[in-house]
Design a protein around this motif. Structure first.
Motif, PDB file in Angstrom:
ATOM      1  N   PRO A 134      -8.568  -0.779   1.506  1.00 34.59           N
ATOM      2  CA  PRO A 134      -7.611  -1.936   1.316  1.00 34.59           C
ATOM      3  C   PRO A 134      -7.385  -2.960   2.100  1.00 34.59           C
ATOM      4  O   PRO A 134      -7.168  -4.008   1.821  1.00 34.59           O
ATOM      5  N   ILE A 135      -7.111  -2.341   3.668  1.00 33.25           N
ATOM      6  CA  ILE A 135      -6.836  -3.089   4.616  1.00 33.25           C
ATOM      7  C   ILE A 135      -7.881  -4.098   4.950  1.00 33.25           C
ATOM      8  O   ILE A 135      -7.862  -5.138   5.149  1.00 33.25           O
ATOM      9  N   ILE A 168      -7.765  -6.795   2.130  1.00 34.64           N
ATOM     10  CA  ILE A 168      -6.677  -7.710   2.513  1.00 34.64           C
ATOM     11  C   ILE A 168      -7.049  -8.638   3.740  1.00 34.64           C
ATOM     12  O   ILE A 168      -6.733  -9.773   3.590  1.00 34.64           O
ATOM     13  N   ILE A 195      -4.725  -9.552  -3.175  1.00 39.01           N
ATOM     14  CA  ILE A 195      -4.247  -8.915  -1.952  1.00 39.01           C
ATOM     15  C   ILE A 195      -2.852  -8.280  -2.222  1.00 39.01           C
ATOM     16  O   ILE A 195      -2.803  -7.172  -1.915  1.00 39.01           O
ATOM     17  N   GLN A 196      -2.149  -8.625  -3.541  1.00 44.36           N
ATOM     18  CA  GLN A 196      -0.991  -8.003  -3.878  1.00 44.36           C
ATOM     19  C   GLN A 196      -1.397  -6.666  -4.478  1.00 44.36           C
ATOM     20  O   GLN A 196      -0.858  -5.656  -4.250  1.00 44.36           O
ATOM     21  N   LYS A 198      -4.175  -4.657  -3.571  1.00 36.76           N
ATOM     22  CA  LYS A 198      -4.468  -3.999  -2.587  1.00 36.76           C
ATOM     23  C   LYS A 198      -3.278  -3.397  -1.980  1.00 36.76           C
ATOM     24  O   LYS A 198      -3.183  -2.123  -1.361  1.00 36.76           O
ATOM     25  N   ALA A 199      -2.296  -4.269  -1.569  1.00 34.55           N
ATOM     26  CA  ALA A 199      -1.177  -3.885  -0.865  1.00 34.55           C
ATOM     27  C   ALA A 199      -0.332  -2.776  -1.713  1.00 34.55           C
ATOM     28  O   ALA A 199       0.051  -1.991  -1.090  1.00 34.55           O
ATOM     29  N   GLU A 200      -0.459  -2.977  -2.993  1.00 34.67           N
ATOM     30  CA  GLU A 200       0.286  -1.841  -3.912  1.00 34.67           C
ATOM     31  C   GLU A 200      -0.602  -0.533  -3.767  1.00 34.67           C
ATOM     32  O   GLU A 200       0.282   0.590  -3.678  1.00 34.67           O
ATOM     33  N   LEU A 216      -2.214   0.337  -1.546  1.00 42.38           N
ATOM     34  CA  LEU A 216      -1.892   0.782  -0.152  1.00 42.38           C
ATOM     35  C   LEU A 216      -0.678   1.740   0.047  1.00 42.38           C
ATOM     36  O   LEU A 216      -0.470   2.612   0.726  1.00 42.38           O
ATOM     37  N   THR A 217       0.431   0.904  -0.531  1.00 41.18           N
ATOM     38  CA  THR A 217       1.785   1.409  -0.609  1.00 41.18           C
ATOM     39  C   THR A 217       1.826   2.756  -1.290  1.00 41.18           C
ATOM     40  O   THR A 217       2.476   3.790  -0.987  1.00 41.18           O
TER      41      THR A 217
END
Length: 534
Positions: free
Chosen positions: A319-320, A323, A347-348, A350-352, A354-355
């Protein structure tokens, strides 16, 4: 490890060895005493004249073979023919010739006659010698006494021995009184040789004084010097035996400890020795096995840690990377304005993800921490599941799944941490929703078996690949090695840890019931029923 039943404890070995050593010393002392006593008996024992007189060798003239009847005290014998000439003598100090008158003065063997003589030359009287003869009757016990007095020329002054003699020669007097051979008692016996000739046997028995007895007794004590070498031999034998029973297994244990300290994992095996030493050997083998198992687990942990780092790196990198690529594209003006919203949504997303992944890592590290504790409450498991499924029903229905529930009406009490047990159910439910197609049926069953409550969470979906089943509860294990699907692979590992903290377990049924492809079984200990309130 099989124990050698012939060997007892160290105390028993030492006690047995001491008693056995003492017993052998007593046997040695007893043996030496027996030898010493036999020597003294052979030294002091009288010669066996009766056996000699009845031996066939006497009449056959085999006189040398008769020597074994003599004792060691200096006894001897001589054989004279019918004319009084010496035929054989066991020693050289026998007279070579005796007349019949002289032989008749010697007491007969077995005649029960005792002659006492007294020298009266110091007294001023006519008699110079006094002879008293005692004749004992065995059948009546009477003692007949004959008295005779002789002058200095051995002429009979008065009395007599009922042999009709009125005078004696000096040698006859010596033979009569037993003074012919100093310190000896002389007897005679008659026998016929093999030619029918009458022979005379003189039996001379040595008389010892107190000094002779004491001298021979002191000499015999040399036999006791045998005790020292026998004691040393006995002690050496027992030292060797104890060294074999104790020293050898201890050396074996020491070699094993040295090998272990040098990094070589060894086993002692059946080291022998006493019970305590064998127990040390068994404990050492258990320690060695545990050390080997610990070393194996350490290698597994190292491999797992390396794999964990690789998996975390892979899960974070994907995911990084997406992003970073999208942001670079936007910053470089390569994304048209009308496409920027789609890129930002990606991006959102992938950030979710990753979270979610970071949260999973956090949960996994938290449940694996030694200080992770639960807050259990006495809970009706059936009512808890009804409430949980009621909340989740809409989510399950919207996902296109159906639900079949089999929960008893009666209460089943368990000690649960509501928050953590809800996480267990969330992990199982999310896995079922994520990895199965629309139309899959989910099953929730509750049952009681012995002292445990069983919760079965199953589905009739695609199932788990067989090669993944043995490792399904390990961290970062997902449906395939490519790890291209969603999920961190930590959910079941967290679930297992939470169930273990509850004192229960989770398992995957190898052969689910017909109509089911995957079935997880949650096992929880039952709480005792409370007594009814009055």
């Amino acid at each position: 490890m099989k124990s050698n039943k012939n060997s007892g404890s160290l105390f028993r070995l030492l006690a047995r060895s001491y008693l056995l050593f003492t017993l052998t010393l007593l046997i040695i002392v007893g043996g030496i005493f027996t030898l010493w006593n036999h020597y003294l008996n052979s030294l002091y024992a009288p010669s066996d004249w009766m056996a000699m007189l009845t031996d066939q060798a006497l009449s056959e003239g085999k006189y040398d073979s008769l020597r074994h009847y003599l004792s060691n005290s200096g006894d001897s014998f001589g054989v004279y023919d019918s004319s009084g000439h010496l035929v054989y003598a066991s020693t050289e100090d026998f007279d070579s010739f005796y007349t019949q008158q002289e032989l008749s003065c010697i007491p007969r063997y077995g005649s029960n006659i005792l002659i006492d003589s007294y020298d009266l030359t110091q007294h001023k009287s006519n008699a110079s010698y006094l002879i008293i003869r005692h004749t004992f009757q065995n059948d009546t016990g009477e003692d007949f006494v004959d008295l005779m007095a002789l002058d200095q020329n051995y002429q009979v002054l008065f009395g007599g021995l009922q042999d009709g003699k009125t005078s004696y020669t000096p040698r006859e007097y010596q033979l009569l009184t037993g003074t012919r051979y100093p310190n000896s008692f002389l007897q005679c016996a008659s026998f016929d040789n093999s030619q029918g000739q009458s022979m005379t046997l003189l039996l001379r028995e040595a008389l010892w004084n107190e000094a002779d007895y004491l001298r021979h007794y002191n000499q015999s004590r040399v036999i006791w010097l045998l005790f020292l070498p026998l004691f040393l031999a006995d002690a050496g034998l027992f030292i060797w035996w104890l060294s074999r029973k104790i020293g050898r297994p201890l050396r074996k244990l020491n070699d094993a400890v040295i090998s272990q300290s040098e990094g070589r994992l060894v086993r002692v095996g059946e080291c022998g020795g006493t019970l305590e030493i064998r127990r040390i050997g068994e404990s050492f083998d258990r320690f060695s096995d545990r050390l080997a198992e610990s070393e194996r687990q350490r290698r597994i942990l190292d491999e797992g840690r390396q794999k964990l780092i690789a998996d975390i790196s892979h899960d974070l990198k994907t995911p990084i990377t997406v992003i970073a690529g999208y942001i670079d594209a936007i910053c470089d003006g390569k994304v048209p304005p009308e496409e920027q919203t789609r890129y930002l949504r990606a991006i959102q997303s992938k950030a979710e993800a990753l979270t979610e992944l970071v949260n999973a890592f956090h949960e996994y590290s938290k449940v694996e921490h030694p200080e992770f504790i639960l807050h259990p409450e006495r809970t009706d498991l059936c009512e808890f599941l009804r409430e949980y499924l009621a909340v989740k029903y809409e989510e399950i229905d919207l996902a296109g799944f159906s639900l079949e529930i089999s929960i008893p009406e009666q209460a089943i009490f368990c000690s649960l941490d509501p928050l953590q047990f809800r996480r267990v159910l969330d992990n199982l439910l999310s896995n079922a929703l994520r990895h199965n197609r629309l139309g899959t049926v989910l099953f929730f069953d509750v049952d009681v078996e012995k002292n445990s409550a069983l919760v079965r969470v199953a589905d009739n979906g695609s199932g788990i690949p067989p090669e993944r089943i043995p490792y399904i509860f390990e961290p970062f294990v997902v449906g395939s090695d490519a790890r291209s699907g969603t999920g961190s692979g930590l959910g079941l590992a967290i679930t297992r840890r939470i169930m273990e903290k509850h004192g229960g377990s989770i398992s995957l049924t190898p052969h689910p019931a017909p109509g089911r492809s995957t079935e997880f079984v949650l096992c929880l200990p039952l709480e005792p029923q409370l007594p009814p309130s009055e």
